[in-house]
Design a protein around this motif. Structure first.
Motif, PDB file in Angstrom:
ATOM      1  N   GLY A  96       3.534   3.016   7.052  1.00 23.04           N
ATOM      2  CA  GLY A  96       4.142   1.743   6.675  1.00 23.04           C
ATOM      3  C   GLY A  96       3.554   0.647   7.538  1.00 23.04           C
ATOM      4  N   ARG A 139      -4.347   1.339   4.114  1.00 26.96           N
ATOM      5  CA  ARG A 139      -3.520   1.382   2.904  1.00 26.96           C
ATOM      6  C   ARG A 139      -2.863   0.031   2.591  1.00 26.96           C
ATOM      7  NH1 ARG A 139      -2.818   6.839   4.498  1.00 26.96           N
ATOM      8  NH2 ARG A 139      -3.478   8.188   2.794  1.00 26.96           N
ATOM      9  N   LYS A 192      -3.609   1.340  -4.680  1.00 23.64           N
ATOM     10  CA  LYS A 192      -2.487   2.153  -5.172  1.00 23.64           C
ATOM     11  C   LYS A 192      -1.172   1.694  -4.532  1.00 23.64           C
ATOM     12  CE  LYS A 192      -2.156   6.596  -4.062  1.00 23.64           C
ATOM     13  NZ  LYS A 192      -2.461   8.047  -4.039  1.00 23.64           N
ATOM     14  N   TYR A 193      -1.194   1.453  -3.234  1.00 20.40           N
ATOM     15  CA  TYR A 193       0.017   1.004  -2.534  1.00 20.40           C
ATOM     16  C   TYR A 193       0.444  -0.382  -3.016  1.00 20.40           C
ATOM     17  CZ  TYR A 193       3.143  -0.567   1.161  1.00 20.40           C
ATOM     18  OH  TYR A 193       4.224  -1.058   1.842  1.00 20.40           O
ATOM     19  N   ARG A 194      -0.491  -1.322  -3.065  1.00 22.06           N
ATOM     20  CA  ARG A 194      -0.156  -2.675  -3.515  1.00 22.06           C
ATOM     21  C   ARG A 194       0.451  -2.652  -4.914  1.00 22.06           C
ATOM     22  NH1 ARG A 194      -4.909  -6.196  -5.249  1.00 22.06           N
ATOM     23  NH2 ARG A 194      -4.779  -4.630  -6.880  1.00 22.06           N
ATOM     24  N   ASP A 195      -0.165  -1.902  -5.804  1.00 21.61           N
ATOM     25  CA  ASP A 195       0.318  -1.855  -7.184  1.00 21.61           C
ATOM     26  C   ASP A 195       1.671  -1.143  -7.290  1.00 21.61           C
ATOM     27  OD1 ASP A 195      -1.984  -3.241  -7.777  1.00 21.61           O
ATOM     28  OD2 ASP A 195      -2.995  -1.546  -8.736  1.00 21.61           O
ATOM     29  N   ALA A 196       1.888  -0.124  -6.464  1.00 22.93           N
ATOM     30  CA  ALA A 196       3.173   0.586  -6.481  1.00 22.93           C
ATOM     31  C   ALA A 196       4.300  -0.311  -5.975  1.00 22.93           C
ATOM     32  CB  ALA A 196       3.087   1.851  -5.621  1.00 22.93           C
ATOM     33  N   ILE A 197       4.003  -1.146  -4.990  1.00 22.70           N
ATOM     34  CA  ILE A 197       4.991  -2.074  -4.443  1.00 22.70           C
ATOM     35  C   ILE A 197       5.252  -3.220  -5.428  1.00 22.70           C
ATOM     36  CG2 ILE A 197       5.407  -3.732  -2.551  1.00 22.70           C
ATOM     37  CD1 ILE A 197       5.715  -0.829  -1.725  1.00 22.70           C
ATOM     38  N   TYR A 228      -0.643  -1.739   4.256  1.00 19.79           N
ATOM     39  CA  TYR A 228       0.757  -1.946   4.639  1.00 19.79           C
ATOM     40  C   TYR A 228       0.945  -3.318   5.307  1.00 19.79           C
ATOM     41  CZ  TYR A 228       1.044   3.210   4.289  1.00 19.79           C
ATOM     42  OH  TYR A 228       1.000   4.515   3.873  1.00 19.79           O
ATOM     43  N   ASP A 248      -2.669   5.481  10.638  1.00 17.58           N
ATOM     44  CA  ASP A 248      -1.736   5.228   9.549  1.00 17.58           C
ATOM     45  C   ASP A 248      -0.344   5.699   9.950  1.00 17.58           C
ATOM     46  OD1 ASP A 248      -0.207   5.280   7.182  1.00 17.58           O
ATOM     47  OD2 ASP A 248      -1.977   5.667   5.964  1.00 17.58           O
ATOM     48  N   GLU A 286      -6.653   3.773  -1.925  1.00 18.34           N
ATOM     49  CA  GLU A 286      -5.293   3.950  -1.416  1.00 18.34           C
ATOM     50  C   GLU A 286      -4.582   2.608  -1.265  1.00 18.34           C
ATOM     51  OE1 GLU A 286      -3.435   6.772  -0.630  1.00 18.34           O
ATOM     52  OE2 GLU A 286      -5.008   7.830  -1.717  1.00 18.34           O
ATOM     53  N   ALA A 287      -5.309   1.595  -0.804  1.00 19.82           N
ATOM     54  CA  ALA A 287      -4.722   0.260  -0.641  1.00 19.82           C
ATOM     55  C   ALA A 287      -4.301  -0.319  -1.988  1.00 19.82           C
ATOM     56  CB  ALA A 287      -5.723  -0.672   0.054  1.00 19.82           C
TER      57      ALA A 287
END
Length: 118
Positions: A22, A55, A85-90, A57, A19, A82-83
């Motif tokens: 990014g 995640r 969470k990242y997709r939804d945060a973006i 990225y 990881d 985690e993936a």
């Protein structure tokens, strides 16, 4: 140790040296410089499958390309969370980035129409 257990323990013990925090820098460069060559607009839609997406990225990076939608597969439950969470945060729409908690070797394409990039 089963594969699922191995990857889950790696995530839980923060042994995620793959990881880089990014998208893979080489992927960012290739997509920014050659997206039209790789994904010509003469075809309206492209499908990308990324097994072991971590995640997500790289999944999100591919999905930024016009006409490209991606499926990311993650075997680890923690990695999958985690993936998501990242997709939804973006804020990437789910029709552009679909994430599945799934084993790549047991995956069957639900649309049965294949992928352009794997």
């Amino acid at each position: 140790m089963a594969q699922t257990d191995f990857w889950e323990s790696a995530w839980k013990e923060n042994r995620t040296n793959w990881d880089v925090g990014g998208p893979t820098p080489a992927l960012v460069t290739v997509l920014s410089e050659h997206a039209e060559t790789l994904f010509p607009s003469s075809k309206l839609s492209w499908r990308v499958l990324i097994p072991g997406c971590g995640r997500a990225y790289d999944v999100v990076e591919f999905a930024k390309t016009p006409g490209v939608s991606c499926i990311g597969l993650e075997l680890s439950e923690t990695g999958f969370a985690e993936a998501v969470k990242y997709r939804d945060a973006i804020g990437v729409p789910r029709d552009k980035v679909d994430l599945l908690h799934h084993d790549f070797f047991k995956f069957v394409d639900p649309l049965e129409c294949g992928f352009d990039v794997l």
